[in-house]
Design a protein around this motif. Sequence first.
Motif, PDB file in Angstrom:
ATOM      1  N   ASP A  26       0.862  -1.180   0.000  1.00 19.25           N
ATOM      2  CA  ASP A  26       0.000   0.000   0.000  1.00 19.25           C
ATOM      3  C   ASP A  26       0.894   1.223   0.000  1.00 19.25           C
ATOM      4  O   ASP A  26       1.799   1.340   0.821  1.00 19.25           O
ATOM      5  CB  ASP A  26      -0.906  -0.002   1.236  1.00 19.25           C
ATOM      6  N   THR A  27       0.665   2.132  -0.935  1.00 17.71           N
ATOM      7  CA  THR A  27       1.469   3.345  -1.068  1.00 17.71           C
ATOM      8  C   THR A  27       0.532   4.540  -1.173  1.00 17.71           C
ATOM      9  O   THR A  27      -0.680   4.370  -1.378  1.00 17.71           O
ATOM     10  CB  THR A  27       2.349   3.284  -2.335  1.00 17.71           C
ATOM     11  N   PRO A  28       1.070   5.752  -1.103  1.00 13.75           N
ATOM     12  CA  PRO A  28       0.232   6.934  -1.330  1.00 13.75           C
ATOM     13  C   PRO A  28      -0.410   6.933  -2.729  1.00 13.75           C
ATOM     14  O   PRO A  28      -1.412   7.598  -2.955  1.00 13.75           O
ATOM     15  CB  PRO A  28       1.212   8.102  -1.188  1.00 13.75           C
ATOM     16  N   SER A  40       9.596  -1.392  -6.287  1.00  7.84           N
ATOM     17  CA  SER A  40       8.427  -1.256  -7.151  1.00  7.84           C
ATOM     18  C   SER A  40       8.605  -2.011  -8.465  1.00  7.84           C
ATOM     19  O   SER A  40       9.697  -2.031  -9.041  1.00  7.84           O
ATOM     20  CB  SER A  40       8.173   0.220  -7.460  1.00  7.84           C
ATOM     21  N   LEU A  41       7.510  -2.598  -8.920  1.00 10.91           N
ATOM     22  CA  LEU A  41       7.494  -3.289 -10.200  1.00 10.91           C
ATOM     23  C   LEU A  41       6.671  -2.481 -11.198  1.00 10.91           C
ATOM     24  O   LEU A  41       5.736  -1.776 -10.821  1.00 10.91           O
ATOM     25  CB  LEU A  41       6.917  -4.691 -10.050  1.00 10.91           C
ATOM     26  N   TYR A  42       7.047  -2.621 -12.462  1.00 12.14           N
ATOM     27  CA  TYR A  42       6.449  -1.825 -13.534  1.00 12.14           C
ATOM     28  C   TYR A  42       6.014  -2.711 -14.694  1.00 12.14           C
ATOM     29  O   TYR A  42       6.540  -3.811 -14.882  1.00 12.14           O
ATOM     30  CB  TYR A  42       7.467  -0.805 -14.063  1.00 12.14           C
ATOM     31  N   GLY A 106      10.213   1.271  -1.880  1.00 14.75           N
ATOM     32  CA  GLY A 106       9.282   2.386  -1.794  1.00 14.75           C
ATOM     33  C   GLY A 106       9.463   3.431  -2.885  1.00 14.75           C
ATOM     34  O   GLY A 106       8.564   4.224  -3.135  1.00 14.75           O
ATOM     35  N   ASP A 107      10.632   3.462  -3.539  1.00 13.72           N
ATOM     36  CA  ASP A 107      10.820   4.398  -4.661  1.00 13.72           C
ATOM     37  C   ASP A 107       9.880   4.002  -5.800  1.00 13.72           C
ATOM     38  O   ASP A 107       9.684   2.816  -6.074  1.00 13.72           O
ATOM     39  CB  ASP A 107      12.256   4.369  -5.168  1.00 13.72           C
TER      40      ASP A 107
END
Length: 122
Positions: A26-28, A40-42, A106-107
């Motif tokens: 869960d992130t902003p 992070s995955l893209y 978190g980046d």
Amino acid sequence: MFKQALIGLTLAVSLQALAAPVQMADTPEGAILTNDVGMSLYVFDKDQAGMSNCNDSCADNWPPLAATADDQADGDYGIVTRADGSLQWSYKGQPLYLWKQDMQAGDMSGDGKFGVWHLARP
């Protein structure tokens, strides 16, 4: 007794190695997919379902989430074979990548890059 415990431990370790190394965070920005250490995955708009179109220098900048021959697809998590023969994890058919400029868990600096890279979302 010891031998039985050792076999159970070996089986548990083997099964763990087969699971997709993906977590939800869960992130902003909302829920996203991360690798097993929180990076992070893209996904890439130019990929096709089950096929990566990010190779060579693209893959240097956007490292594929590598899979091994021992890994097995599970539910929404699959494995695609890349142009160079290596294996890559996918989510619902979309190959998953990291971004080389994300430095710590978190980046999310790759989101929206070049209009074709987006955070992978559950």
